[in-house]
Design a protein around this motif. Structure first.
Motif, PDB file in Angstrom:
ATOM      1  N   ILE A   1      30.447  30.625  77.919  1.00 35.59           N
ATOM      2  CA  ILE A   1      31.396  31.856  78.064  1.00 35.59           C
ATOM      3  C   ILE A   1      30.671  32.964  78.380  1.00 35.59           C
ATOM      4  O   ILE A   1      31.260  34.076  78.481  1.00 35.59           O
ATOM      5  N   TRP A   2      29.294  33.092  78.785  1.00 41.62           N
ATOM      6  CA  TRP A   2      28.544  34.256  79.134  1.00 41.62           C
ATOM      7  C   TRP A   2      28.909  34.916  80.228  1.00 41.62           C
ATOM      8  O   TRP A   2      29.095  34.152  81.237  1.00 41.62           O
ATOM      9  N   HIS A   3      29.086  36.096  80.386  1.00 47.36           N
ATOM     10  CA  HIS A   3      29.533  36.856  81.611  1.00 47.36           C
ATOM     11  C   HIS A   3      28.343  37.181  82.336  1.00 47.36           C
ATOM     12  O   HIS A   3      27.177  37.224  81.936  1.00 47.36           O
TER      13      HIS A   3
ATOM     14  N   SER B   1      27.050  39.607  76.990  1.00 46.63           N
ATOM     15  CA  SER B   1      27.770  38.959  75.945  1.00 46.63           C
ATOM     16  C   SER B   1      29.038  39.465  76.263  1.00 46.63           C
ATOM     17  O   SER B   1      29.496  40.773  76.369  1.00 46.63           O
ATOM     18  N   PRO B   2      30.246  38.579  76.250  1.00 44.37           N
ATOM     19  CA  PRO B   2      31.448  39.160  76.267  1.00 44.37           C
ATOM     20  C   PRO B   2      31.838  39.973  75.064  1.00 44.37           C
ATOM     21  O   PRO B   2      32.514  41.196  75.262  1.00 44.37           O
ATOM     22  N   LEU B   3      31.427  39.610  73.924  1.00 45.34           N
ATOM     23  CA  LEU B   3      31.695  40.648  72.728  1.00 45.34           C
ATOM     24  C   LEU B   3      31.181  42.066  73.021  1.00 45.34           C
ATOM     25  O   LEU B   3      31.787  42.894  72.639  1.00 45.34           O
TER      26      LEU B   3
ATOM     27  N   THR C   1      38.372  41.224  69.543  1.00 47.53           N
ATOM     28  CA  THR C   1      37.430  41.413  70.573  1.00 47.53           C
ATOM     29  C   THR C   1      36.855  39.853  71.084  1.00 47.53           C
ATOM     30  O   THR C   1      36.579  39.178  69.885  1.00 47.53           O
ATOM     31  N   ASP C   2      37.284  39.613  72.198  1.00 47.34           N
ATOM     32  CA  ASP C   2      37.051  38.297  72.776  1.00 47.34           C
ATOM     33  C   ASP C   2      35.350  37.799  72.376  1.00 47.34           C
ATOM     34  O   ASP C   2      34.553  38.837  72.603  1.00 47.34           O
ATOM     35  N   CYS C   3      35.073  36.792  71.847  1.00 42.15           N
ATOM     36  CA  CYS C   3      33.846  36.557  71.622  1.00 42.15           C
ATOM     37  C   CYS C   3      34.067  34.756  71.642  1.00 42.15           C
ATOM     38  O   CYS C   3      34.566  34.235  72.135  1.00 42.15           O
ATOM     39  N   LEU C   4      32.752  34.282  71.089  1.00 47.33           N
ATOM     40  CA  LEU C   4      32.730  32.689  71.320  1.00 47.33           C
ATOM     41  C   LEU C   4      33.877  32.131  70.462  1.00 47.33           C
ATOM     42  O   LEU C   4      34.368  31.013  71.101  1.00 47.33           O
TER      43      LEU C   4
ATOM     44  N   ALA D   1      23.431  27.862  71.531  1.00 48.30           N
ATOM     45  CA  ALA D   1      23.067  28.356  72.958  1.00 48.30           C
ATOM     46  C   ALA D   1      23.991  27.690  74.256  1.00 48.30           C
ATOM     47  O   ALA D   1      24.359  28.640  74.993  1.00 48.30           O
ATOM     48  N   ALA D   2      24.154  26.471  74.085  1.00 49.84           N
ATOM     49  CA  ALA D   2      25.115  25.770  75.115  1.00 49.84           C
ATOM     50  C   ALA D   2      26.301  26.185  75.168  1.00 49.84           C
ATOM     51  O   ALA D   2      26.961  26.501  75.945  1.00 49.84           O
ATOM     52  N   LEU D   3      26.896  26.464  73.891  1.00 53.24           N
ATOM     53  CA  LEU D   3      28.434  27.227  73.757  1.00 53.24           C
ATOM     54  C   LEU D   3      28.472  28.572  74.539  1.00 53.24           C
ATOM     55  O   LEU D   3      29.134  28.912  74.975  1.00 53.24           O
TER      56      LEU D   3
END
Length: 346
Positions: free
Chosen positions: A68-70, A74-76, A282-285, A62-64
């Motif tokens: 990166i969260w928009h 979720s970015p993905l 697709t960009d993701c974690l 969750a910290a990671l």
């Protein structure tokens, strides 16, 4: 007489609903309980998963995700929805495009239900994984088939009578259109940089070596994708390298590992490395944190100047990529669309 709609499902793995442990925990439970992902016997694996991993890992993950969260989510999921919308525009009214995630919402069941409500009886499944792996492609095959069949398992109850026809798009790891889309995307991204890179790392999600040794063709397909892309980019053999990321557990995984490669670059005199993932569209974690953030840290820990490190985003909704996708869908719809003309999306 109008032809019936052809359904299209863009198939992805999934994402938590929020960047907190409460949302990450059920996502990880579904993901790590799939025996395509972790094939250990459930009697051994489930106590470890539920007793230790799901108590510790959700908070760390969750910290990671938070990093990166928009602001819109979720970015993905956001990038996947953009891919869906753009593909729908390219394909037009003969097709109905939905997004189906294997381990989160909107799920495969939702995607199939939406298509059937629209009158769709024929569905094309598009795995957003260029290279086949039992851990990705086969997982969405399972999810799509069970959703279409109206059941959760081979021995479970049946919840529907009519089953739509399914077609699964084949791997496209060596398709000229895919290689070309990556080349154009890379050239466009590299043109934004003030200085040209002096080395390229092509990083793919890893799998346990045991999976490859027992029949998963994924590593060979990754190597072929990397070779074709390097050739298209005109990179000399000593100017690029393949690597594999996202190791998990104590098993031996296919290598070399991305971490080891990045830590060793500075010692080889490499000052401006670029990293890109030809196995994730697709960009993701994995790309936004593991490659762009941790990757930079790995390079710096090996003596490199972090300012010289460049991480290129995934294809996401780049026009060449979506044009290639649309062409594949049209090609796979032949016979279902008798009036389909020549495919020309490139």
């Amino acid at each position: 007489m109008n032809q019936p709609l052809i359904g299209v499902i863009l198939a992805q793995i999934g994402t938590p609903d929020a960047p907190d442990a409460k949302a990450v925990r059920p996502y990880l439970r579904r993901f790590l309980s799939d025996r395509r992902i972790i094939d250990y016997p459930p009697l051994l694996w489930q106590p470890l998963l539920r007793g230790i991993i799901l108590r510790v890992r959700p908070r760390k993950s969750a910290a990671l995700y938070s990093s990166i969260w928009h602001k819109d989510g979720s970015p993905l999921l956001l990038h996947s929805q953009a891919q869906k919308n753009a593909l729908q525009m390219l394909l037009g009214r003969r097709f109905r495009v939905e997004l189906g995630l294997a381990y989160s919402e909107p799920g495969m069941k939702q995607a199939v239900a939406a298509l059937e409500t629209a009158g769709v009886q024929r569905i094309i499944i598009v795995p957003l994984f260029p290279q086949y792996s039992s851990t990705t492609t086969a997982s969405v095959y399972d999810a799509a088939c069970f959703a279409a069949l109206g059941r959760n398992s081979a021995s479970g109850p049946v919840t529907k009578r009519f089953v739509p026809a399914l077609r699964f798009i084949d791997t496209y790891y060596n398709a000229p259109g895919y290689i070309s889309a990556m080349k154009q995307h890379l050239l466009r991204q590299l043109a934004l940089s003030d200085t040209a890179p002096d080395f390229a790392v092509l990083s793919f999600h890893g799998i346990p070596r045991r999976y490859a040794e027992t029949g998963d063709p994924y590593p060979q397909q990754c190597h072929e994708t990397a070779r074709l892309l390097a050739e298209a980019m005109g990179w000399e053999p000593d100017r690029w390298q393949i690597s594999f990321q996202s190791r998990f557990g104590r098993e031996e995984w296919v290598g070399p590992s991305t971490e080891e490669v990045l830590k060793g670059l500075a010692g080889r005199g490499i000052r401006r490395p670029v990293i890109f993932s030809p196995g994730l569209v697709t960009d993701c974690l994995e790309t936004l944190h593991e490659l762009a953030v941790e990757g930079r840290e790995f390079y710096a820990s090996g003596g490199g100047d972090a300012e010289g490190f460049l991480a290129v985003p995934c294809l996401n909704d780049s026009p060449e990529w979506l044009g290639f996708l649309a062409g594949m869908v049209e090609e796979n719809a032949r016979g279902w669309l008798p009036d389909a003309g020549p495919v020309n999306f490139h």
